[in-house]
Design a protein around this motif. Structure first.
Motif, PDB file in Angstrom:
ATOM      1  N   LYS A  85       9.092 -12.352 -31.081  1.00  0.00           N
ATOM      2  CA  LYS A  85       7.897 -13.087 -30.245  1.00  0.00           C
ATOM      3  C   LYS A  85       7.229 -14.494 -31.173  1.00  0.00           C
ATOM      4  O   LYS A  85       6.606 -15.187 -30.412  1.00  0.00           O
ATOM      5  CB  LYS A  85       7.114 -11.927 -29.858  1.00  0.00           C
ATOM      6  CG  LYS A  85       7.523 -11.086 -28.799  1.00  0.00           C
ATOM      7  CD  LYS A  85       6.349  -9.883 -28.425  1.00  0.00           C
ATOM      8  CE  LYS A  85       7.201  -9.208 -27.461  1.00  0.00           C
ATOM      9  NZ  LYS A  85       6.533  -7.717 -27.252  1.00  0.00           N
ATOM     10  N   LYS A  86       7.280 -14.179 -32.352  1.00  0.00           N
ATOM     11  CA  LYS A  86       6.659 -14.996 -33.081  1.00  0.00           C
ATOM     12  C   LYS A  86       7.425 -16.231 -33.015  1.00  0.00           C
ATOM     13  O   LYS A  86       7.013 -17.537 -33.332  1.00  0.00           O
ATOM     14  CB  LYS A  86       6.461 -14.647 -34.664  1.00  0.00           C
ATOM     15  CG  LYS A  86       5.283 -15.175 -35.212  1.00  0.00           C
ATOM     16  CD  LYS A  86       4.981 -14.425 -36.677  1.00  0.00           C
ATOM     17  CE  LYS A  86       3.854 -14.632 -37.267  1.00  0.00           C
ATOM     18  NZ  LYS A  86       3.728 -14.176 -38.483  1.00  0.00           N
ATOM     19  N   GLY A 114      17.178  -9.474 -25.438  1.00  0.00           N
ATOM     20  CA  GLY A 114      16.709  -8.812 -26.485  1.00  0.00           C
ATOM     21  C   GLY A 114      17.763  -8.017 -26.869  1.00  0.00           C
ATOM     22  O   GLY A 114      17.352  -7.194 -28.218  1.00  0.00           O
ATOM     23  N   PHE A 117      17.579  -4.845 -29.631  1.00  0.00           N
ATOM     24  CA  PHE A 117      16.208  -4.728 -30.086  1.00  0.00           C
ATOM     25  C   PHE A 117      15.225  -4.580 -29.305  1.00  0.00           C
ATOM     26  O   PHE A 117      14.396  -5.653 -28.897  1.00  0.00           O
ATOM     27  CB  PHE A 117      15.815  -6.176 -30.988  1.00  0.00           C
ATOM     28  CG  PHE A 117      16.917  -6.129 -32.243  1.00  0.00           C
ATOM     29  CD1 PHE A 117      17.009  -5.367 -33.176  1.00  0.00           C
ATOM     30  CD2 PHE A 117      17.917  -7.209 -32.088  1.00  0.00           C
ATOM     31  CE1 PHE A 117      17.904  -5.476 -34.293  1.00  0.00           C
ATOM     32  CE2 PHE A 117      18.910  -7.447 -32.926  1.00  0.00           C
ATOM     33  CZ  PHE A 117      18.935  -6.619 -34.233  1.00  0.00           C
ATOM     34  N   TYR A 120       8.712  -3.946 -30.207  1.00  0.00           N
ATOM     35  CA  TYR A 120       7.545  -4.664 -29.997  1.00  0.00           C
ATOM     36  C   TYR A 120       7.440  -6.180 -30.394  1.00  0.00           C
ATOM     37  O   TYR A 120       6.804  -6.707 -30.285  1.00  0.00           O
ATOM     38  CB  TYR A 120       6.237  -3.814 -30.877  1.00  0.00           C
ATOM     39  CG  TYR A 120       6.614  -3.682 -32.294  1.00  0.00           C
ATOM     40  CD1 TYR A 120       6.048  -4.701 -33.230  1.00  0.00           C
ATOM     41  CD2 TYR A 120       7.377  -2.743 -32.833  1.00  0.00           C
ATOM     42  CE1 TYR A 120       6.471  -4.405 -34.403  1.00  0.00           C
ATOM     43  CE2 TYR A 120       7.509  -2.576 -34.062  1.00  0.00           C
ATOM     44  CZ  TYR A 120       6.990  -3.398 -35.043  1.00  0.00           C
ATOM     45  OH  TYR A 120       7.381  -3.303 -36.480  1.00  0.00           O
ATOM     46  N   GLN A 124      12.081 -10.263 -25.106  1.00  0.00           N
ATOM     47  CA  GLN A 124      13.240  -9.454 -24.223  1.00  0.00           C
ATOM     48  C   GLN A 124      13.899 -10.486 -23.402  1.00  0.00           C
ATOM     49  O   GLN A 124      13.930 -10.395 -22.287  1.00  0.00           O
ATOM     50  CB  GLN A 124      12.696  -8.228 -23.525  1.00  0.00           C
ATOM     51  CG  GLN A 124      12.065  -7.343 -24.575  1.00  0.00           C
ATOM     52  CD  GLN A 124      12.934  -6.432 -25.347  1.00  0.00           C
ATOM     53  OE1 GLN A 124      14.036  -6.055 -25.052  1.00  0.00           O
ATOM     54  NE2 GLN A 124      12.539  -6.711 -26.491  1.00  0.00           N
TER      55      GLN A 124
ATOM     56  N   VAL B 138       2.691 -11.352 -34.501  1.00  0.00           N
ATOM     57  CA  VAL B 138       2.098 -12.525 -33.933  1.00  0.00           C
ATOM     58  C   VAL B 138       0.669 -11.941 -34.082  1.00  0.00           C
ATOM     59  O   VAL B 138       0.075 -10.809 -33.896  1.00  0.00           O
ATOM     60  CB  VAL B 138       2.539 -12.505 -32.237  1.00  0.00           C
ATOM     61  CG1 VAL B 138       3.568 -13.356 -32.468  1.00  0.00           C
ATOM     62  CG2 VAL B 138       2.499 -11.252 -31.544  1.00  0.00           C
ATOM     63  N   MET B 141      -1.648  -9.590 -31.495  1.00  0.00           N
ATOM     64  CA  MET B 141      -0.892  -8.357 -31.173  1.00  0.00           C
ATOM     65  C   MET B 141      -2.164  -7.384 -31.399  1.00  0.00           C
ATOM     66  O   MET B 141      -3.136  -7.680 -31.921  1.00  0.00           O
ATOM     67  CB  MET B 141      -0.056  -7.937 -32.088  1.00  0.00           C
ATOM     68  CG  MET B 141       0.548  -6.421 -31.905  1.00  0.00           C
ATOM     69  SD  MET B 141       1.669  -6.209 -33.079  1.00  0.00           S
ATOM     70  CE  MET B 141       3.298  -6.557 -32.178  1.00  0.00           C
ATOM     71  N   PRO B 145       1.865  -1.130 -34.784  1.00  0.00           N
ATOM     72  CA  PRO B 145       2.817  -0.921 -34.357  1.00  0.00           C
ATOM     73  C   PRO B 145       3.718   0.481 -35.188  1.00  0.00           C
ATOM     74  O   PRO B 145       4.508   1.256 -34.546  1.00  0.00           O
ATOM     75  CB  PRO B 145       3.780  -1.866 -34.307  1.00  0.00           C
ATOM     76  CG  PRO B 145       3.299  -2.828 -35.087  1.00  0.00           C
ATOM     77  CD  PRO B 145       1.975  -2.782 -35.243  1.00  0.00           C
ATOM     78  N   ARG B 157      10.581   0.866 -18.282  1.00  0.00           N
ATOM     79  CA  ARG B 157      11.640  -0.054 -18.146  1.00  0.00           C
ATOM     80  C   ARG B 157      13.033   0.428 -17.461  1.00  0.00           C
ATOM     81  O   ARG B 157      13.361   1.367 -17.672  1.00  0.00           O
ATOM     82  CB  ARG B 157      11.883  -0.681 -19.524  1.00  0.00           C
ATOM     83  CG  ARG B 157      10.924  -1.588 -20.200  1.00  0.00           C
ATOM     84  CD  ARG B 157      11.386  -2.304 -21.448  1.00  0.00           C
ATOM     85  NE  ARG B 157      12.686  -3.211 -21.081  1.00  0.00           N
ATOM     86  CZ  ARG B 157      12.661  -3.991 -21.883  1.00  0.00           C
ATOM     87  NH1 ARG B 157      12.049  -4.340 -22.822  1.00  0.00           N
ATOM     88  NH2 ARG B 157      13.604  -4.936 -21.291  1.00  0.00           N
ATOM     89  N   LYS B 160      17.302  -2.011 -18.783  1.00  0.00           N
ATOM     90  CA  LYS B 160      18.270  -1.723 -19.764  1.00  0.00           C
ATOM     91  C   LYS B 160      18.789  -0.439 -19.304  1.00  0.00           C
ATOM     92  O   LYS B 160      19.377   0.372 -20.406  1.00  0.00           O
ATOM     93  CB  LYS B 160      17.820  -1.548 -21.017  1.00  0.00           C
ATOM     94  CG  LYS B 160      17.325  -3.174 -21.322  1.00  0.00           C
ATOM     95  CD  LYS B 160      17.132  -3.463 -22.796  1.00  0.00           C
ATOM     96  CE  LYS B 160      16.745  -4.842 -23.212  1.00  0.00           C
ATOM     97  NZ  LYS B 160      16.476  -5.240 -24.597  1.00  0.00           N
TER      98      LYS B 160
END
Lengths: 180, 167
Positions: A85-86, A114, A117, A120, A124, B138, B141, B145, B157, B160
């Motif tokens: 995301k960075k 994604g 992985f 967070y 994705q 980031v 955030m 986490p 989700r 997947k």
């Protein structure tokens, strides 16, 4: 006759001493056989791409001779590897700096979705930040798969209308990503 | 200056701090002591500046989350005496609602980034830190986490699920 294969002429009207086709097709032919990729390689797929560039698989056969790490004059953004995301704003900036017409290829599971992985810190799929033309499956994809994806991009380039980039549908697609 | 082993280290420690630090154990020969946030800087200062011990090298600062414990978030310091090649581990457990601890960057400049990382992932507030902002994740955030309050994968989700992949 030599064994050298040359590209077939696009469909058109042929007569003695002349050949007529549409500008779209002529431009598409030229563009598709001189795609200049911008490799955005962040992980293992990038290594696989290096093999694709090597003499055995030789991506240069497709006219992709000028690999540049600058958006200048690049037509095809090849995103290979995990995009965190960075990294997403950086990728987006590179895409924005490319001039139209531009195509995007997501190589491998990570760039496409994604991959493994599911976490967070990982984006994705790059289609969350930029539009994608071709997805190449695999983890990592073999060079053949990357070449297959490249040939699919070539098909898209050949058949693309010259007016596509001005079309309202395309503008709408870009607007979805907040571009322009 | 003689050699240093774990017994001598513990003797020195008990002589200096007595009941204020708690000996936890010696897993794999690594002396582990527990203390609290009011003592930690004193303990670190003693270990670093003591002429005999010379624990001059801060190997790591990190944290751990045991949700079942009352003081669930532990801040962990690893020190290394380069002269004697002896290591020590210090733990400070803090209650989840009040995760504050004084910064070790007054002793080691290297603690700066380690504490930023620990704040980034565990939300430990290092008081007096010169620049306590996220370092790896980031900036926007909102969660920490590595705390175990979130499921590993998002249960909502569907993109997947196995049937999409013929599994």
């Amino acid at each position: 006759m030599s064994d050298v294969q040359i590209v077939n002429a696009p469909p058109g009207v042929e007569g003695s001493g002349f050949f007529a086709t549409s500008l779209d097709k002529a431009i598409g032919l030229a563009r598709s056989h001189s795609l200049w990729p911008l490799p955005f390689a962040t992980s293992c797929c990038g290594i696989e791409f290096m093999a694709t560039m090597g003499s055995h698989y030789d991506l240069s056969r497709f006219g992709a001779e000028r690999l540049s790490f600058s958006p200048r004059q690049a037509d095809l953004l090849m995103v290979m590897g995990t995009i965190s995301k960075k990294m997403a704003p950086v990728l987006r900036q590179v895409y924005l700096q490319m001039a139209e017409p531009r195509w995007v290829m997501a190589v491998g599971a990570c760039a496409s979705s994604g991959g493994i992985f599911d976490t967070y810190s990982v984006l994705q799929g790059i289609d969350e930040v930029i539009p994608v033309d071709v997805y190449v499956p695999g983890c990592p994809p073999r060079p053949e798969a990357i070449i297959d994806g490249f040939m699919n991009i070539q098909k898209l380039v050949q058949t693309e209308s010259l007016r596509r980039r001005e079309s309202p549908e395309y503008q709408k697609l870009l607007a979805q990503y907040g571009i322009q | 200056m003689g050699t240093l082993n774990n017994e001598i280290l513990l003797q020195q420690f008990t002589a200096q701090f007595g009941e204020r630090v708690k000996f936890v154990g010696e897993p794999y020969g690594l002396v582990t002591v527990e203390t609290d946030r009011n003592q930690i800087i004193d303990v670190l200062t003693f270990l670093k500046n003591d002429a005999q011990l010379q624990f001059v090298y801060l190997t790591d600062i990190t944290a751990i989350h045991y949700p079942e414990q009352e003081n669930s978030i532990g801040v962990i310091y690893h020190l290394h005496s380069l002269v004697h090649n002896v290591r020590i581990r210090l733990k400070v457990f803090l209650p989840e609602g009040d995760v504050r601890i004084p910064t070790a960057s007054v002793l080691w400049n290297g603690a700066n980034w380690m504490e930023r990382e620990t704040y980034d992932f565990f939300g430990v507030d290092f008081e007096g830190h010169p620049n306590l902002v996220r370092i790896l994740n980031v900036d926007d955030m909102t969660v920490f986490p590595m705390r175990k309050e979130y499921p590993l994968e998002d249960p909502n989700r569907v993109d997947k699920k196995d049937f999409y992949f013929g599994r």
